[in-house]
Design a protein around this motif. Structure first.
Motif, mmCIF file in Angstrom:
data_model
loop_
_atom_site.group_PDB
_atom_site.id
_atom_site.type_symbol
_atom_site.label_atom_id
_atom_site.label_comp_id
_atom_site.label_asym_id
_atom_site.label_seq_id
_atom_site.Cartn_x
_atom_site.Cartn_y
_atom_site.Cartn_z
ATOM 1 N N ASP A 33 30.844 45.896 19.926
ATOM 2 C CA ASP A 33 31.920 45.359 20.740
ATOM 3 C C ASP A 33 32.469 44.351 20.113
ATOM 4 O O ASP A 33 33.707 44.100 20.144
ATOM 5 C CB ASP A 33 31.544 45.099 22.258
ATOM 6 N N ILE A 34 31.514 43.445 19.599
ATOM 7 C CA ILE A 34 32.276 42.070 18.937
ATOM 8 C C ILE A 34 33.053 42.619 17.545
ATOM 9 O O ILE A 34 34.039 41.985 17.396
ATOM 10 C CB ILE A 34 31.077 41.232 18.363
ATOM 11 N N ALA A 35 32.476 43.687 16.881
ATOM 12 C CA ALA A 35 33.383 44.188 15.512
ATOM 13 C C ALA A 35 34.590 44.876 16.094
ATOM 14 O O ALA A 35 35.609 44.494 15.630
ATOM 15 C CB ALA A 35 32.379 45.466 14.958
ATOM 16 N N LYS A 36 34.663 45.492 17.421
ATOM 17 C CA LYS A 36 35.875 46.094 17.963
ATOM 18 C C LYS A 36 36.805 44.787 18.364
ATOM 19 O O LYS A 36 37.850 44.819 17.781
ATOM 20 C CB LYS A 36 35.671 46.683 19.163
ATOM 21 N N GLY A 37 36.358 44.059 18.882
ATOM 22 C CA GLY A 37 36.995 42.816 19.303
ATOM 23 C C GLY A 37 37.648 42.137 18.154
ATOM 24 O O GLY A 37 38.822 41.627 18.069
ATOM 25 N N PHE A 38 37.006 41.693 16.921
ATOM 26 C CA PHE A 38 37.496 40.969 15.776
ATOM 27 C C PHE A 38 38.702 41.970 15.252
ATOM 28 O O PHE A 38 39.685 41.362 14.845
ATOM 29 C CB PHE A 38 36.316 41.127 14.891
ATOM 30 N N THR A 39 38.363 43.513 15.185
ATOM 31 C CA THR A 39 39.370 44.223 14.494
ATOM 32 C C THR A 39 40.821 44.195 15.326
ATOM 33 O O THR A 39 41.864 44.162 14.799
ATOM 34 C CB THR A 39 38.764 45.483 14.214
ATOM 35 N N GLU A 40 40.505 44.296 16.694
ATOM 36 C CA GLU A 40 41.738 44.242 17.471
ATOM 37 C C GLU A 40 42.462 43.129 17.394
ATOM 38 O O GLU A 40 43.553 43.200 17.017
ATOM 39 C CB GLU A 40 41.155 44.456 18.855
ATOM 40 N N ALA A 41 41.804 41.828 17.180
ATOM 41 C CA ALA A 41 42.618 40.671 17.063
ATOM 42 C C ALA A 41 43.265 40.457 15.712
ATOM 43 O O ALA A 41 44.469 39.940 15.802
ATOM 44 C CB ALA A 41 41.524 39.548 17.327
ATOM 45 N N MET A 42 42.514 41.092 14.722
ATOM 46 C CA MET A 42 43.090 40.999 13.426
ATOM 47 C C MET A 42 44.435 41.824 13.433
ATOM 48 O O MET A 42 45.471 41.593 12.770
ATOM 49 C CB MET A 42 41.948 41.487 12.323
ATOM 50 N N ALA A 43 44.292 42.999 13.851
ATOM 51 C CA ALA A 43 45.338 44.154 13.718
ATOM 52 C C ALA A 43 46.452 43.440 14.646
ATOM 53 O O ALA A 43 47.761 43.760 14.406
ATOM 54 C CB ALA A 43 45.178 45.329 14.652
ATOM 55 N N ASP A 44 46.201 42.750 15.690
ATOM 56 C CA ASP A 44 47.282 42.227 16.582
ATOM 57 C C ASP A 44 48.061 41.289 15.863
ATOM 58 O O ASP A 44 49.454 41.146 15.792
ATOM 59 C CB ASP A 44 46.634 41.617 17.789
ATOM 60 N N THR A 45 47.447 40.392 15.326
ATOM 61 C CA THR A 45 47.883 39.375 14.447
ATOM 62 C C THR A 45 48.653 39.728 13.455
ATOM 63 O O THR A 45 49.830 39.151 13.222
ATOM 64 C CB THR A 45 46.910 38.262 13.996
ATOM 65 N N LEU A 46 48.322 40.685 12.485
ATOM 66 C CA LEU A 46 49.092 41.304 11.469
ATOM 67 C C LEU A 46 50.264 42.072 12.003
ATOM 68 O O LEU A 46 51.390 41.808 11.479
ATOM 69 C CB LEU A 46 48.251 42.510 10.803
ATOM 70 N N GLU A 47 50.166 42.490 13.019
ATOM 71 C CA GLU A 47 51.366 43.336 13.522
ATOM 72 C C GLU A 47 52.382 42.535 13.975
ATOM 73 O O GLU A 47 53.523 42.600 13.729
ATOM 74 C CB GLU A 47 51.044 44.499 15.076
ATOM 75 N N ILE A 48 52.106 41.246 14.905
ATOM 76 C CA ILE A 48 52.983 40.666 15.209
ATOM 77 C C ILE A 48 53.879 39.683 14.132
ATOM 78 O O ILE A 48 54.836 39.464 14.048
ATOM 79 C CB ILE A 48 52.392 39.452 16.220
ATOM 80 N N LYS A 49 52.966 39.439 13.146
ATOM 81 C CA LYS A 49 53.480 38.586 11.934
ATOM 82 C C LYS A 49 54.439 39.465 11.119
ATOM 83 O O LYS A 49 55.615 39.039 10.560
ATOM 84 C CB LYS A 49 52.665 38.055 11.135
ATOM 85 N N CYS A 50 54.099 40.660 11.005
ATOM 86 C CA CYS A 50 55.132 41.659 10.323
ATOM 87 C C CYS A 50 56.362 41.946 10.951
ATOM 88 O O CYS A 50 57.277 42.134 10.164
ATOM 89 C CB CYS A 50 54.185 42.893 10.053
ATOM 90 N N LYS A 51 56.195 42.110 12.363
ATOM 91 C CA LYS A 51 57.349 42.490 13.064
ATOM 92 C C LYS A 51 58.500 41.215 12.944
ATOM 93 O O LYS A 51 59.609 41.319 12.907
ATOM 94 C CB LYS A 51 56.908 42.693 14.494
ATOM 95 N N ARG A 52 57.777 39.949 13.114
ATOM 96 C CA ARG A 52 58.656 38.643 12.810
ATOM 97 C C ARG A 52 59.188 38.793 11.405
ATOM 98 O O ARG A 52 60.327 38.335 11.370
ATOM 99 C CB ARG A 52 57.683 37.494 13.013
ATOM 100 N N ALA A 53 58.558 39.064 10.441
ATOM 101 C CA ALA A 53 59.019 39.033 9.241
ATOM 102 C C ALA A 53 60.212 40.147 8.976
ATOM 103 O O ALA A 53 61.034 39.908 8.299
ATOM 104 C CB ALA A 53 57.995 39.577 8.260
ATOM 105 N N LEU A 54 59.999 41.381 9.562
ATOM 106 C CA LEU A 54 60.960 42.344 9.317
ATOM 107 C C LEU A 54 62.294 41.844 10.108
ATOM 108 O O LEU A 54 63.373 42.380 9.796
ATOM 109 C CB LEU A 54 60.355 43.655 10.063
ATOM 110 N N LYS A 55 61.916 41.263 11.405
ATOM 111 C CA LYS A 55 63.204 40.718 12.096
ATOM 112 C C LYS A 55 63.879 39.839 11.343
ATOM 113 O O LYS A 55 65.237 39.679 11.277
ATOM 114 C CB LYS A 55 62.803 40.238 13.383
ATOM 115 N N GLN A 56 63.240 38.796 10.649
ATOM 116 C CA GLN A 56 63.708 37.511 9.937
ATOM 117 C C GLN A 56 64.929 38.254 8.710
ATOM 118 O O GLN A 56 65.730 37.737 8.327
ATOM 119 C CB GLN A 56 62.868 36.580 9.702
ATOM 120 N N THR A 57 64.238 39.310 8.086
ATOM 121 C CA THR A 57 64.791 39.757 6.939
ATOM 122 C C THR A 57 65.989 40.709 7.389
ATOM 123 O O THR A 57 66.754 41.151 6.550
ATOM 124 C CB THR A 57 63.788 40.279 5.876
ATOM 125 N N GLY A 58 65.815 41.301 8.256
ATOM 126 C CA GLY A 58 66.810 42.470 8.910
ATOM 127 C C GLY A 58 66.195 43.788 8.011
ATOM 128 O O GLY A 58 67.100 45.005 7.990
#
Length: 338
Positions: A235-260
């Motif tokens: 469960d800890i491993a799952k929670g860590f992976t979910e947090a990592m995936a969420d963070t990467l997704e949010i930052k990628c979405k922001r970078a794509l929006k900034q660059t168009g």
């Protein structure tokens, strides 16, 4: 024209041959995982010695697989940096000696540029420009790639790289080196939402990352559950992976929006993680964009990515000399445009 590429920046010795028209012709790899596992991480001196022992047989094997002679090569490319200085020197000396003996150019290659363009080894290549997420043991970068050699840094980790966070979390959970694959396997049996760890810096308006706090949160969880750790490890491993995936997704979405832009290239060792790949693929599907990933064997260090970039640099006339010079630290911003 065919070029031979040598990768030796850390704990894998890779050799490959790339053709300017046919693409990748052959590639060979020796990993030092078993040797370093005893120590729980890479021992630089052992890595350097092993590269010296492995590189010549791998060069011969790559030529044999390509049904080629040494004299058929137009140039020798090698990883000049960044990386462990001793390991880099091992590959650089072999490349310099081969190039000098053959009377062909020697081409220094930036290791991270190799990872960055690794998805272009596939039949379906991303169209330029694109946003690239580079996630490895030593780097977490978001980059706008206008064209090969023209890179704009959008964001980076201010502390631990994503790969470091994976390795340290794996160690806390008793998973042997290398931790990434074992952590992914453990997380697959975990319960989603059982542990909710922080998503660092997601409220910041920039594209930078921070994973030190996430690593500390996992440490605190293992301490709090030390008497029942075996029961909650998944469960800890799952929670860590979910947090990592969420963070990467949010930052990628922001970078794509900034660059168009609507093309995302994902490369580096951590990009082999299935949960992260799935999450980023879903992100691109939602915005009607396209995601490109390096095949898993080319996510980690390999000679194929070095040979490919070596050919690009060779064709642009950006050649080195026979002096043995490596760059343990080497910003992408210092590269010349192609």
């Amino acid at each position: 024209m065919r070029i031979l590429g040598i990768e030796s920046s850390c704990d894998e010795t890779g050799v490959a041959i790339y053709d300017d028209k046919e693409g990748l012709i052959s590639h060979t790899l020796h990993t030092q995982i078993a040797m370093h596992a005893e120590y729980g991480g890479v021992v630089p001196e052992l890595a350097s010695r092993d590269h010296i022992k492995r590189v010549v047989p791998l060069v011969r094997l790559a030529l044999e697989k390509a049904n080629m002679k040494m004299s058929d090569l137009c140039a020798i490319a090698y990883t000049s940096g960044p990386g462990l200085i001793g390991a880099l020197l091992s590959g650089a000396m072999e490349a310099g000696a081969l190039a000098y003996a053959l009377g062909v150019p020697c081409v220094p290659v930036h290791h991270m540029e190799g990872h960055l363009l690794a998805p272009m080894l596939e039949a379906e290549k991303p169209k330029l420009p694109f946003v690239a997420l580079l996630i490895s043991g030593g780097h977490t970068l978001l980059i706008k790639v206008e064209k090969p050699g023209v890179y704009e840094l959008l964001g980076q980790s201010v502390d631990d790289a994503a790969g470091e966070a994976f390795d340290k979390t794996a160690k806390l959970l008793g998973i042997p080196y290398p931790g990434g694959p074992g952590l992914e396997k453990l997380a697959a049996n975990g319960k989603s939402g059982a542990f909710v760890f922080p998503r660092p810096m997601i409220k910041n308006p920039n594209c930078d990352f921070s994973f030190a706090g996430l690593k500390t949160a996992v440490l605190n969880a293992t301490i709090a559950h030390k008497d029942s750790l075996e029961e909650v490890k998944a469960d800890i491993a799952k929670g860590f992976t979910e947090a990592m995936a969420d963070t990467l997704e949010i930052k990628c979405k922001r970078a794509l929006k900034q660059t168009g832009l609507k093309t995302l290239v994902v490369a580096g060792g951590v990009s082999a993680n299935t949960d992260i790949r799935t999450r980023l693929q879903q992100l691109m599907d939602k915005i009607h964009g396209k995601a490109f990933f390096a095949r898993r064997e080319f996510c980690t260090d390999n000679g194929a990515m070095i040979a490919q970039v070596g050919m690009l640099r060779y064709q642009a006339g950006q050649l080195g000399d026979f002096k043995i010079k490596v760059h343990p630290r080497w910003p992408l911003s210092e590269l010349k445009a192609l």
